[in-house]
Design an enzyme around this catalytic site. Structure first.
Site, PDB file in Angstrom:
ATOM      1  N   LYS A   1       0.829  -1.209   0.000  1.00  0.00           N
ATOM      2  CA  LYS A   1       0.000   0.000   0.000  1.00  0.00           C
ATOM      3  C   LYS A   1       0.870   1.269   0.000  1.00  0.00           C
ATOM      4  O   LYS A   1       2.051   1.231   0.376  1.00  0.00           O
ATOM      5  CB  LYS A   1      -0.929  -0.031   1.219  1.00  0.00           C
ATOM      6  CG  LYS A   1      -1.896  -1.228   1.216  1.00  0.00           C
ATOM      7  CD  LYS A   1      -2.926  -1.104   2.330  1.00  0.00           C
ATOM      8  CE  LYS A   1      -3.877  -2.279   2.356  1.00  0.00           C
ATOM      9  NZ  LYS A   1      -4.978  -2.093   3.331  1.00  0.00           N
TER      10      LYS A   1
ATOM     11  N   TYR B   1     -12.433  -3.528  -3.250  1.00  0.00           N
ATOM     12  CA  TYR B   1     -12.984  -3.347  -1.895  1.00  0.00           C
ATOM     13  C   TYR B   1     -14.509  -3.178  -1.921  1.00  0.00           C
ATOM     14  O   TYR B   1     -15.057  -2.420  -1.131  1.00  0.00           O
ATOM     15  CB  TYR B   1     -12.339  -2.127  -1.242  1.00  0.00           C
ATOM     16  CG  TYR B   1     -10.962  -2.376  -0.643  1.00  0.00           C
ATOM     17  CD1 TYR B   1     -10.689  -3.498   0.138  1.00  0.00           C
ATOM     18  CD2 TYR B   1      -9.939  -1.451  -0.827  1.00  0.00           C
ATOM     19  CE1 TYR B   1      -9.435  -3.707   0.695  1.00  0.00           C
ATOM     20  CE2 TYR B   1      -8.674  -1.653  -0.263  1.00  0.00           C
ATOM     21  CZ  TYR B   1      -8.431  -2.784   0.505  1.00  0.00           C
ATOM     22  OH  TYR B   1      -7.188  -2.991   1.074  1.00  0.00           O
TER      23      TYR B   1
ATOM     24  N   ASN C   1      -2.172   0.376   6.941  1.00  0.00           N
ATOM     25  CA  ASN C   1      -1.604  -0.890   7.400  1.00  0.00           C
ATOM     26  C   ASN C   1      -0.643  -1.591   6.428  1.00  0.00           C
ATOM     27  O   ASN C   1      -0.482  -2.810   6.478  1.00  0.00           O
ATOM     28  CB  ASN C   1      -2.719  -1.827   7.878  1.00  0.00           C
ATOM     29  CG  ASN C   1      -3.710  -2.163   6.781  1.00  0.00           C
ATOM     30  OD1 ASN C   1      -3.416  -1.951   5.604  1.00  0.00           O
ATOM     31  ND2 ASN C   1      -4.865  -2.680   7.157  1.00  0.00           N
TER      32      ASN C   1
ATOM     33  N   HIS D   1      -1.808  -5.504   1.840  1.00  0.00           N
ATOM     34  CA  HIS D   1      -3.049  -6.283   1.756  1.00  0.00           C
ATOM     35  C   HIS D   1      -2.729  -7.738   1.507  1.00  0.00           C
ATOM     36  O   HIS D   1      -1.739  -8.068   0.852  1.00  0.00           O
ATOM     37  CB  HIS D   1      -3.904  -5.763   0.577  1.00  0.00           C
ATOM     38  CG  HIS D   1      -5.004  -6.701   0.174  1.00  0.00           C
ATOM     39  ND1 HIS D   1      -6.206  -6.767   0.852  1.00  0.00           N
ATOM     40  CD2 HIS D   1      -5.074  -7.650  -0.811  1.00  0.00           C
ATOM     41  CE1 HIS D   1      -6.963  -7.694   0.281  1.00  0.00           C
ATOM     42  NE2 HIS D   1      -6.309  -8.245  -0.731  1.00  0.00           N
TER      43      HIS D   1
ATOM     44  N   GLU E   1      -9.575 -11.819  -6.555  1.00  0.00           N
ATOM     45  CA  GLU E   1      -8.663 -10.672  -6.635  1.00  0.00           C
ATOM     46  C   GLU E   1      -7.586 -10.875  -7.713  1.00  0.00           C
ATOM     47  O   GLU E   1      -7.234  -9.936  -8.427  1.00  0.00           O
ATOM     48  CB  GLU E   1      -8.036 -10.428  -5.257  1.00  0.00           C
ATOM     49  CG  GLU E   1      -9.079  -9.949  -4.247  1.00  0.00           C
ATOM     50  CD  GLU E   1      -8.560  -9.827  -2.821  1.00  0.00           C
ATOM     51  OE1 GLU E   1      -9.311  -9.290  -1.980  1.00  0.00           O
ATOM     52  OE2 GLU E   1      -7.422 -10.260  -2.529  1.00  0.00           O
TER      53      GLU E   1
HETATM   54  P1  IDP Z   1      -8.057  -6.742   5.861  1.00  0.00           P
HETATM   55  O1  IDP Z   1      -7.262  -5.780   4.995  1.00  0.00           O
HETATM   56  O2  IDP Z   1      -7.277  -7.138   7.077  1.00  0.00           O
HETATM   57  O3  IDP Z   1      -8.604  -7.911   5.089  1.00  0.00           O
HETATM   58  P2  IDP Z   1     -10.737  -5.588   5.805  1.00  0.00           P
HETATM   59  O4  IDP Z   1     -11.733  -5.646   6.908  1.00  0.00           O
HETATM   60  O5  IDP Z   1     -10.977  -6.417   4.582  1.00  0.00           O
HETATM   61  O6  IDP Z   1      -9.306  -5.923   6.447  1.00  0.00           O
HETATM   62  O7  IDP Z   1     -10.597  -4.062   5.393  1.00  0.00           O
HETATM   63  C1  IDP Z   1      -9.926  -3.683   4.214  1.00  0.00           C
HETATM   64  C2  IDP Z   1      -9.084  -2.446   4.497  1.00  0.00           C
HETATM   65  O8  IDP Z   1      -9.936  -1.348   4.861  1.00  0.00           O
HETATM   66  C3  IDP Z   1      -8.120  -2.570   5.672  1.00  0.00           C
HETATM   67  O9  IDP Z   1      -6.930  -3.226   5.327  1.00  0.00           O
HETATM   68  C4  IDP Z   1      -7.892  -1.123   6.048  1.00  0.00           C
HETATM   69  O10 IDP Z   1      -6.997  -0.510   5.127  1.00  0.00           O
HETATM   70  C5  IDP Z   1      -9.280  -0.532   5.830  1.00  0.00           C
HETATM   71  N1  IDP Z   1     -10.060  -0.558   7.080  1.00  0.00           N
HETATM   72  C6  IDP Z   1     -10.692  -1.606   7.649  1.00  0.00           C
HETATM   73  N2  IDP Z   1     -11.321  -1.265   8.799  1.00  0.00           N
HETATM   74  C7  IDP Z   1     -11.054   0.064   8.954  1.00  0.00           C
HETATM   75  C8  IDP Z   1     -11.437   1.030   9.961  1.00  0.00           C
HETATM   76  O11 IDP Z   1     -12.121   0.719  10.938  1.00  0.00           O
HETATM   77  N3  IDP Z   1     -10.973   2.305   9.781  1.00  0.00           N
HETATM   78  C9  IDP Z   1     -10.209   2.674   8.703  1.00  0.00           C
HETATM   79  N4  IDP Z   1      -9.837   1.801   7.743  1.00  0.00           N
HETATM   80  C10 IDP Z   1     -10.259   0.519   7.868  1.00  0.00           C
HETATM   81 MG    MG Z   2     -10.041  -8.015   3.670  1.00  0.00          MG
END
Ligand code: IDP
Ligand code: MG
Length: 152
Positions: free
Chosen positions: A13, A53, A117, A120, A131
């Site tokens: 990212k 997403y 974070n 991905h 994906e």
């Molecule tokens: P993952 O990346 O661990 O699979 P997902 O729930 O699929 O997590 O969410 C996708 C992405 O959306 C996350 O990696 C993060 O960048 C963002 N995200 C998820 N939850 C939050 C939140 O509560 N606040 C801000 N960004 C979030």
């Molecule tokens: Mg996810």
């Protein structure tokens, strides 16, 4: 324990790209037996990210996710290896960098204050297939390694 060779999809990212951690993150994967089957740089695309997403579109933080993910081009690719999906998710750590387990990619390279974070990884084999088809519609973009040996 049974093990299976799988493919998983990853994105490095923009926050990690900006901080210069692309090589380090790919290196962690390679050291854990995940080899790079595909790799490319993709220019920012709201359209592709909205498809990627799609489950998040109604979330209150979706615009933040889009703003983050379109800040730079993305480094995207496919890892192949034994239990690649769960292995890569374990190496990444918890979605929220403030909760990510010590030593994981998201704990080391993520930004807890901004909820960025670093990378991905597909959450399941089905998600990985979807994906990979989305980001690599042509199978000729894949490297096929007949005799993968791994690093010494
Ligand atoms: P993952 O990346 O661990 O699979 P997902 O729930 O699929 O997590 O969410 C996708 C992405 O959306 C996350 O990696 C993060 O960048 C963002 N995200 C998820 N939850 C939050 C939140 O509560 N606040 C801000 N960004 C979030
Ligand atoms: Mg996810």
């Amino acid at each position: 324990m049974t093990s299976t060779k799988e493919e998983t999809f990853f994105i490095i990212k923009p926050d990690a790209i900006e901080k210069g951690y692309v090589g380090e993150i790919l290196s962690i994967a390679e050291k854990h037996g995940l080899h790079i089957k595909a790799l490319k740089v993709v220019p920012p695309s709201t359209e592709l990210l909205s498809l990627h997403y799609f489950e998040l579109i109604k979330k209150p933080f979706f615009n933040e996710v889009l703003a983050h993910m379109t800040r730079t081009s993305l480094v995207v690719g496919v890892f192949e290896g034994e239990n690649a999906v769960s292995k890569w998710r374990t190496l990444l750590g918890h979605t929220d960098p403030s909760k990510a387990e010590a030593g994981t990619i998201r704990a080391k390279y993520g930004d807890a204050e901004k909820f960025e974070n670093a990378a991905h990884g597909s959450a399941s084999i089905e998600e990985a297939k979807r994906e990979i088809a989305l980001w690599f519609p042509s199978s000729s973009d894949m490297i096929n390694i007949a005799n993968y040996v791994g690093p010494n």
